[in-house]
Motif scaffolding. Sequence first.
Motif, PDB file in Angstrom:
ATOM      1  N   ALA A  54      34.604  47.278  52.333  1.00  0.00           N
ATOM      2  CA  ALA A  54      35.141  47.086  53.686  1.00  0.00           C
ATOM      3  C   ALA A  54      36.629  46.741  53.646  1.00  0.00           C
ATOM      4  N   SER A  55      37.022  45.973  52.640  1.00  0.00           N
ATOM      5  CA  SER A  55      38.446  45.667  52.468  1.00  0.00           C
ATOM      6  C   SER A  55      38.671  45.274  51.018  1.00  0.00           C
ATOM      7  N   HIS A  56      39.918  45.284  50.614  1.00  0.00           N
ATOM      8  CA  HIS A  56      40.206  44.933  49.224  1.00  0.00           C
ATOM      9  C   HIS A  56      41.617  44.386  49.110  1.00  0.00           C
ATOM     10  N   CYS A  57      41.848  43.752  47.967  1.00  0.00           N
ATOM     11  CA  CYS A  57      43.144  43.115  47.747  1.00  0.00           C
ATOM     12  C   CYS A  57      43.446  43.127  46.259  1.00  0.00           C
ATOM     13  N   ARG A  58      44.705  43.296  45.933  1.00  0.00           N
ATOM     14  CA  ARG A  58      45.120  43.388  44.529  1.00  0.00           C
ATOM     15  C   ARG A  58      46.260  42.398  44.337  1.00  0.00           C
ATOM     16  N   ILE A  59      46.147  41.542  43.329  1.00  0.00           N
ATOM     17  CA  ILE A  59      47.246  40.614  43.016  1.00  0.00           C
ATOM     18  C   ILE A  59      47.612  40.764  41.549  1.00  0.00           C
ATOM     19  N   THR A  60      48.885  41.006  41.300  1.00  0.00           N
ATOM     20  CA  THR A  60      49.420  41.075  39.933  1.00  0.00           C
ATOM     21  C   THR A  60      50.673  40.181  39.921  1.00  0.00           C
ATOM     22  N   ASN A 117      44.579  45.876  51.220  1.00  0.00           N
ATOM     23  CA  ASN A 117      44.183  47.218  51.668  1.00  0.00           C
ATOM     24  C   ASN A 117      45.288  48.243  51.405  1.00  0.00           C
ATOM     25  N   GLY A 118      45.917  48.105  50.259  1.00  0.00           N
ATOM     26  CA  GLY A 118      46.924  49.072  49.831  1.00  0.00           C
ATOM     27  C   GLY A 118      48.326  48.796  50.355  1.00  0.00           C
ATOM     28  N   GLN A 119      48.442  47.868  51.320  1.00  0.00           N
ATOM     29  CA  GLN A 119      49.764  47.578  51.893  1.00  0.00           C
ATOM     30  C   GLN A 119      50.364  46.329  51.247  1.00  0.00           C
ATOM     31  N   ALA A 154      40.503  36.095  48.230  1.00  0.00           N
ATOM     32  CA  ALA A 154      39.383  36.042  49.179  1.00  0.00           C
ATOM     33  C   ALA A 154      39.919  35.909  50.605  1.00  0.00           C
ATOM     34  N   GLU A 155      40.968  35.091  50.759  1.00  0.00           N
ATOM     35  CA  GLU A 155      41.573  34.888  52.079  1.00  0.00           C
ATOM     36  C   GLU A 155      42.020  36.228  52.668  1.00  0.00           C
ATOM     37  N   LEU A 156      42.657  37.018  51.821  1.00  0.00           N
ATOM     38  CA  LEU A 156      43.191  38.298  52.299  1.00  0.00           C
ATOM     39  C   LEU A 156      42.090  39.290  52.663  1.00  0.00           C
ATOM     40  N   VAL A 157      41.045  39.389  51.840  1.00  0.00           N
ATOM     41  CA  VAL A 157      40.015  40.389  52.164  1.00  0.00           C
ATOM     42  C   VAL A 157      39.139  39.957  53.330  1.00  0.00           C
ATOM     43  N   LEU A 158      39.058  38.633  53.572  1.00  0.00           N
ATOM     44  CA  LEU A 158      38.173  38.178  54.652  1.00  0.00           C
ATOM     45  C   LEU A 158      38.868  38.108  56.005  1.00  0.00           C
ATOM     46  N   ARG A 159      40.211  38.263  56.021  1.00  0.00           N
ATOM     47  CA  ARG A 159      40.927  38.202  57.307  1.00  0.00           C
ATOM     48  C   ARG A 159      40.428  39.299  58.224  1.00  0.00           C
ATOM     49  N   MET A 212      40.059  41.998  44.389  1.00  0.00           N
ATOM     50  CA  MET A 212      38.968  41.409  45.183  1.00  0.00           C
ATOM     51  C   MET A 212      38.513  42.435  46.204  1.00  0.00           C
ATOM     52  N   MET A 213      37.192  42.557  46.342  1.00  0.00           N
ATOM     53  CA  MET A 213      36.662  43.509  47.323  1.00  0.00           C
ATOM     54  C   MET A 213      35.635  42.820  48.211  1.00  0.00           C
ATOM     55  N   LEU A 214      35.600  43.228  49.455  1.00  0.00           N
ATOM     56  CA  LEU A 214      34.532  42.808  50.357  1.00  0.00           C
ATOM     57  C   LEU A 214      33.609  44.005  50.541  1.00  0.00           C
ATOM     58  N   ILE A 215      32.353  43.823  50.129  1.00  0.00           N
ATOM     59  CA  ILE A 215      31.376  44.914  50.198  1.00  0.00           C
ATOM     60  C   ILE A 215      30.350  44.561  51.278  1.00  0.00           C
ATOM     61  N   ASP A 216      30.031  45.504  52.140  1.00  0.00           N
ATOM     62  CA  ASP A 216      28.926  45.252  53.074  1.00  0.00           C
ATOM     63  C   ASP A 216      27.977  46.454  53.070  1.00  0.00           C
TER      64      ASP A 216
END
Lengths: 200, 393
Positions: free
Chosen positions: A4-10, A17-19, A59-64, A177-181
């Motif tokens: 449903a959404s995702h986030c990448r931190i490096t 979500n890619g942005q 988690a904060e970013l994918v759950l917003r 991090m991914m949010l899966i539903d």
Amino acid sequence: MRIASHCRITPNRCLANGQPVPVQRSERPYLTDLYHSLSMGYPKFFKMDNLCKAGVLAAELVLRGSSVDGLTPRHDVAVVGLNSSSSLDADLQHLQHLHPDSYFPSPAVFVYTLANIVTGEIAIRHKILGESSFYVIPEFSAHQMAKVIATTLSDANINCLLCGWIEVLGQELDVLMMLIDRLNGPAPTAQNINSLYNER
Amino acid sequence: MLKRLGDSIISKLGIGSRKNYMAVRNGQSGVEHCPSGTLGVPEPFMASLIDRELLNDHFMPIGGNRVHFYTPFEKLAILAVHQALQQANIDAAAPQVQFILSTTKGNIGLLEQPEHPYGPQRVHLWQSARLLAQFFGNSNEPLVVSNACISGLCAQIQADRLLALGQHSVAVVVGAEVLSKFIISGFQSFKALSPTRCRPFDAARDGLNLGEGAACIVYQRREADCPMAPGEMRLSGGAIRNDANHISGPSRTGEGLYNAITAVRGGHSEPPAFISAHGTATPYNDEMEAIALSRAGLLSAPTFSLKPHFGHTLGAAGVLETVISMHALADGVALGSWGAEHLGVSHKVNITPEMRPAQGATFLKLMSGFGGSNAAIAVSTSPNTTNTSQPCE
């Protein structure tokens, strides 16, 4: 099932979500700057070790904007983490307190010497009462993550899963991090997970 | 659903699950006073430690000259798997076999010895898991479950779910933990350790004991509708639930543990034969467990804790305590819970120091741990040992 959404931190970069997530840089560590840029108002953040900080921010970013609002207790949400070095980053901190000449083990440090604490911190922040689990594998593997997602969702009571690769050791920072539903959409296949991991 | 093919335990009390089970029945304990300086810890402590020389003596016949290649942690895990495989009678090298290692800290003690000969990668949990699987010729990537004190139950639950995906049919689930200054100093800093043998659920309880150990269960996938053979032991369900309350303190309402129990029991109202509790003997854990049992309507079920015999063996505990409980279920007994003389929790948990007969075909094993994590599993045996129906293959 969908991502449903995702986030990448490096190091020095965060994509939701890619942005790119705009971060006002300062002299402080990147994760601290990222925290401030998200206006979370969650002072507990500063007590955490880097593994937890990274996981909680992701988690904060994918759950917003999701239905997991942090106000309603959610029995149907799970949090699962994976990484390679477990809590070694915090372990090395605890080790510094064990020198025979300055022996002062601290509970505030020791508590973070377990990799699954990050799943607990995320559960507390978002009132997640479903499963929390942590697995350790040699390196990032989209294939292993897809498997863990499938197994966790075999619990019929779980509708929604936060699944994260959270690798933190010294200067190394690598988070997906991914949010899966259970709705229709891009499935959490190894191929899809890999392409999110390789997003830049 | 999983069927047990074989099991094992290695602890201070001996080698082999039967030996450990009988030691518990006879009231023996591996928990001893460890004077100041033990494992480099400045303060004295109580713990159940495994003699390293003895470990090597037992490892030599199976590992030969590799006795110095493997760390004590790895040797313990290898020995446990070796023992369980002898009963299971399977080829552990076969591609349908998946290894799952449950541990919290693995080789972490190596950090305290900068001169150790094992190489820098050896503190990684996955590295130990790989060496373990490779020892038995298995080339599937093993999975490490590291979910604090509940790891050993999570490893069994994950084995069940992984085998249900169909790629593998057998799981070698091994839990292992060795102690070090790293771990003991941390628990001391939490003031969680008792200066005497721990007394779960007792009014005089004042903390836990730590312990070393390893245990293994070899499981094979079984369909739920497949009838049980006489004496068969099955993992029939499991659930993991978070408290979302505190990272190091148990929930005041027993929320996560209660939710795990109800998820496992579903609509079942029939009481279990017994409950193998977490029972660490810290004031807060046992109280939380009592609240969860009360909420779940399980106060009448005979309950015990194995911690006074083995100490808290951390990542090994979920597997080790499940194995002991399987042997108790097979014998139709609820084990005694040493030290539970005067109940010291706010709900009337059915716990006694004496062993009692137990009615029923299923037990519940419970665990809770740091990170707010809780797990429950249900293990069942054939209710009627004269069952003559054909077991499925």
